[in-house]
Design a protein around this motif. Structure first.
Motif, short mmCIF file in Angstrom:
data_model
loop_
_atom_site.label_atom_id
_atom_site.label_comp_id
_atom_site.label_asym_id
_atom_site.label_seq_id
_atom_site.Cartn_x
_atom_site.Cartn_y
_atom_site.Cartn_z
N SER A 112 -8.31 -1.05 3.99
CA SER A 112 -9.63 -0.66 4.40
C SER A 112 -9.70 -0.46 5.66
CB SER A 112 -10.50 -1.46 3.57
OG SER A 112 -10.36 -2.71 3.88
N ASP A 113 -8.81 -1.26 6.66
CA ASP A 113 -8.94 -1.50 7.95
C ASP A 113 -8.72 0.17 8.62
OD1 ASP A 113 -10.05 -4.01 8.10
OD2 ASP A 113 -8.01 -4.53 7.94
N SER A 143 0.75 -1.26 0.04
CA SER A 143 -0.03 0.09 -0.05
C SER A 143 0.81 1.17 0.09
CB SER A 143 -0.97 0.02 1.18
OG SER A 143 -1.78 -0.92 1.31
N ASN A 200 -8.16 -3.16 -1.10
CA ASN A 200 -7.86 -3.49 0.15
C ASN A 200 -6.35 -4.37 0.11
OD1 ASN A 200 -8.74 -4.13 2.74
ND2 ASN A 200 -9.65 -6.05 2.53
N TYR A 251 -7.05 8.71 1.21
CA TYR A 251 -7.95 8.87 2.43
C TYR A 251 -7.12 9.18 3.54
CZ TYR A 251 -11.50 6.74 -0.38
OH TYR A 251 -12.68 6.31 -1.29
N VAL A 255 -6.95 1.20 -0.96
CA VAL A 255 -8.20 0.87 -0.28
C VAL A 255 -9.32 0.17 -1.18
CG1 VAL A 255 -10.36 1.89 0.95
CG2 VAL A 255 -8.01 2.84 1.52
N ARG A 256 -9.28 0.49 -2.43
CA ARG A 256 -10.17 -0.08 -3.42
C ARG A 256 -9.67 -1.64 -3.70
NH1 ARG A 256 -9.59 4.83 -6.31
NH2 ARG A 256 -7.96 3.77 -7.53
N THR A 290 -12.67 6.87 4.94
CA THR A 290 -12.98 7.39 3.67
C THR A 290 -13.73 8.61 3.50
OG1 THR A 290 -15.03 5.76 3.84
CG2 THR A 290 -13.03 4.84 2.85
N ARG A 314 -6.18 5.77 -1.90
CA ARG A 314 -7.40 5.21 -2.22
C ARG A 314 -7.28 4.01 -3.08
NH1 ARG A 314 -11.09 10.64 -3.62
NH2 ARG A 314 -10.33 12.21 -2.08
#
Length: 606
Positions: free
Chosen positions: A164-165, A105, A153, A180, A150-151, A169, A147
């Protein structure tokens, strides 16, 4: 903050949140202050290259910096925003653009721009090249988590949590679509930041500018600042931490000075008089928080060639004033010019060792007096009874009208572009001049793109479009006013339909000489798309206003007693590098309009 220069500055993005994080007690002298014992001096790619800097261009700039500026203390070389987006163009951003990212990430340099970054090398090869020139290597980042991660994950290094945790958002940047916010209450959040700065340390990064974090400085951003501080400290590498955008709230002065080495006190600073004039108040306000290792940052120096190929709009006097103010107030000195195209005047501004010594080694820097925009700053010379003195003539003819005498003032309009429209009608019978003013809405956000739509004169001679009439003079807060185009050179429309008018940006003053035969001026005032729903402006119309003209030079004086000096003192002009002689009790000079002088005052009675 790296808003396109169409937004002279940062967007105030007020967010309400229930997040709250504990703040550690302030340390008297945090260890990281040692990383920047003097105001950092260097270069940043934004002003000249925007989002487009490539590895080849970076190396050429680093070579030029090492040859021309390094001997005078300019050492930090910073790659600005979007180095992870291979297709970035100009000074703008593209939502949903593919970003180069590793398996954990973390954004990495796009190989299309930085070929040596391929195969996991990241910025280490370029950092090694910069270091080989005797320079320090810096990067710009956006706070938060991509982002894109996150998309997908995507996983995070050092934790079982995934992107995403930890993502918030609903906490996003108003002007850049890449990230984010991070919820620092969540497991894995600190591990994410730790992994990020461990990666930067492995590349050899010496300077990190973190954007979208210093304003509005809400609880989310404050928690991320603290997380970044912890992450840098954990690496064991002496990375200088710079926070952006401005202006950082003065109420956060103690917190920011305990966590960062420098922080922005203004929106994006470009080469216009109004923001330069405003910097006097900003720098004076931040005086209590100017400490060795923690520096209020007045932003980059837009000298020389900027925005890819254009020369600075600043006059030579304004450039001398700007450099003098940055030095006497000990702001970091970060150049934005194309260093391969430095003309002799610009090079002289940047390499005067006596002037630079004021920035790098003076103490007790403060405004001493201000009357009628004739301003005096002073500072102490270490291990000496000498004093530095800066004399400023901050008067100008850019705003020569008394706005309290406006024949028309609209309400403040804000919101979505084109949504709020004001109808303007003003009597101009027998008038000889008309002045259209676009003012800031009072919130100090400079995303104030607007337009005078269908401006026209009506009367016995019929209707005359103002767009067919040449103005006498026109100024604007960013870029230039444009006929039948927005200030950022887009088609002028209202609700999708083309319309004639004048696109501009607050604060703007446009003056016309009126022909005979007309008795009414009419127009509609509206925000244009460049405001992105964040601007707020007020439309004002003046008819036959009195025009105040300031003298070309004014005397600015300082009494020696106000410097703690009694009797006679010898004065040296630091810009000219010449001794001016002995003066008794006071010293004065005729300073040109929007100009400055910088002096060293040495008492004769030691």
């Amino acid at each position: 903050m790296k808003v396109p220069p169409c937004a002279l500055g940062v967007l105030l993005f007020f967010l309400t949140t229930t997040l709250s994080t504990p703040t550690a007690p302030a340390q008297p002298n945090p260890p990281h202050w040692q990383f920047a014992p003097t105001p950092p001096m260097g270069w940043n790619s934004w002003d000249c290259f925007g989002t487009t800097l490539t590895e080849a261009q970076a190396k050429v700039q680093a070579d030029a910096m090492a040859q021309q500026l390094k001997p005078f203390g300019w050492r930090i070389f910073t790659v600005d925003i979007q180095w992870y987006e291979g297709e970035a163009q100009g000074h703008s951003y593209k939502e949903g653009a593919p970003l180069a990212m590793d398996d954990y990430s973390r954004l990495v340099p796009a190989p299309k721009k930085f070929p040596s970054a391929a195969n996991g090398a990241g910025f280490k090869p370029l950092a090694d090249y910069v270091h080989s020139n005797g320079l320090k290597f810096g990067i710009h980042i956006m706070r938060g988590i991509p982002r894109q991660a996150v998309r997908q994950n995507a996983p995070l290094l050092g934790t079982s949590a995934r992107a995403s945790d930890i993502a918030l958002t609903n906490h996003t940047c108003a002007w850049n679509p890449d990230m984010y916010g991070v919820d620092m209450r969540k497991a894995g959040a600190q591990a994410y930041y730790d992994s990020l700065f461990a990666l930067y340390a492995s590349w050899g990064v010496d300077f990190v500018k973190v954007d979208d974090i210093a304003r509005p400085y809400d609880d989310v951003q404050q928690a991320e600042i603290e997380a970044i501080r912890k992450a840098i400290d954990k690496t064991g590498r002496s990375m200088i931490l710079s926070l952006s955008p401005g202006d950082t709230p003065i109420a956060r002065g103690e917190h920011v000075s305990q966590h960062a080495n420098m922080w922005r006190i203004s929106d994006d600073f470009w080469d216009k008089w109004e923001p330069l004039y405003g910097m006097f108040g900003r720098l004076e306000k931040w005086t209590p928080y100017r400490r060795q290792g923690a520096w209020p940052d007045a932003d980059m120096l837009p000298f020389g060639i900027v925005e890819f190929s254009r020369p600075t709009r600043f006059t030579k006097n304004e450039q001398v004033l700007c450099m003098t103010l940055w030095c006497i107030a000990r702001s970091p000195l970060i150049l934005g010019a194309d260093m391969t195209r430095l003309d002799p005047f610009t090079l002289g501004l940047l390499t005067n060792s006596e002037v630079l010594a004021v920035n790098q080694s003076s103490t007790g820097n403060r405004q001493l007096s201000r009357k009628d925009d004739l301003i005096v700053w002073t500072a102490e010379v270490p291990n000496s009874r000498d004093r530095y003195v800066a004399l400023f003539n901050a008067q100008d003819n850019d705003s020569p009208f008394d706005l309290s005498q406006a024949a028309y003032k609209s309400r403040v309009i804000r919101g979505a572009p084109g949504q709020d429209v004001v109808d303007i009608s003003v009597a101009v019978t027998n008038a000889r001049s008309l002045v259209l003013v676009l003012g800031d809405g009072g919130d100090n956000i400079y995303h104030d793109h607007a337009a005078w739509l269908e401006p026209a004169l009506k009367g016995p001679k019929g209707t005359l479009k103002l767009t067919d009439l040449k103005w006498v003079s026109a100024t604007t807060g960013w870029n230039e006013p444009r006929v039948n185009r927005t200030v950022d050179d887009q088609p002028l429309t209202l609700r999708g339909a083309p319309v004639n008018g004048i696109g501009t940006h607050a604060v703007s003053v446009i003056e016309y000489a009126l022909p005979e035969g007309y008795d009414t001026f009419s127009a509609r005032g509206v925000l244009t798309p460049g405001s992105q729903g964040q601007g707020s402006v007020q439309f004002l119309v003046l008819v036959d206003p009195h025009k105040k003209v300031m003298p070309e030079r004014s005397s600015v004086a300082v009494a020696f007693k106000d410097l703690g000096i009694a009797g006679a003192a010898r004065v040296r002009d630091l810009w000219k590098r010449e001794d001016l002689g002995v003066f008794i009790d006071q010293f004065s000079r005729d300073i040109p309009l929007q100009g400055a002088g910088l002096y060293r005052v040495s008492p004769m009675n030691r």
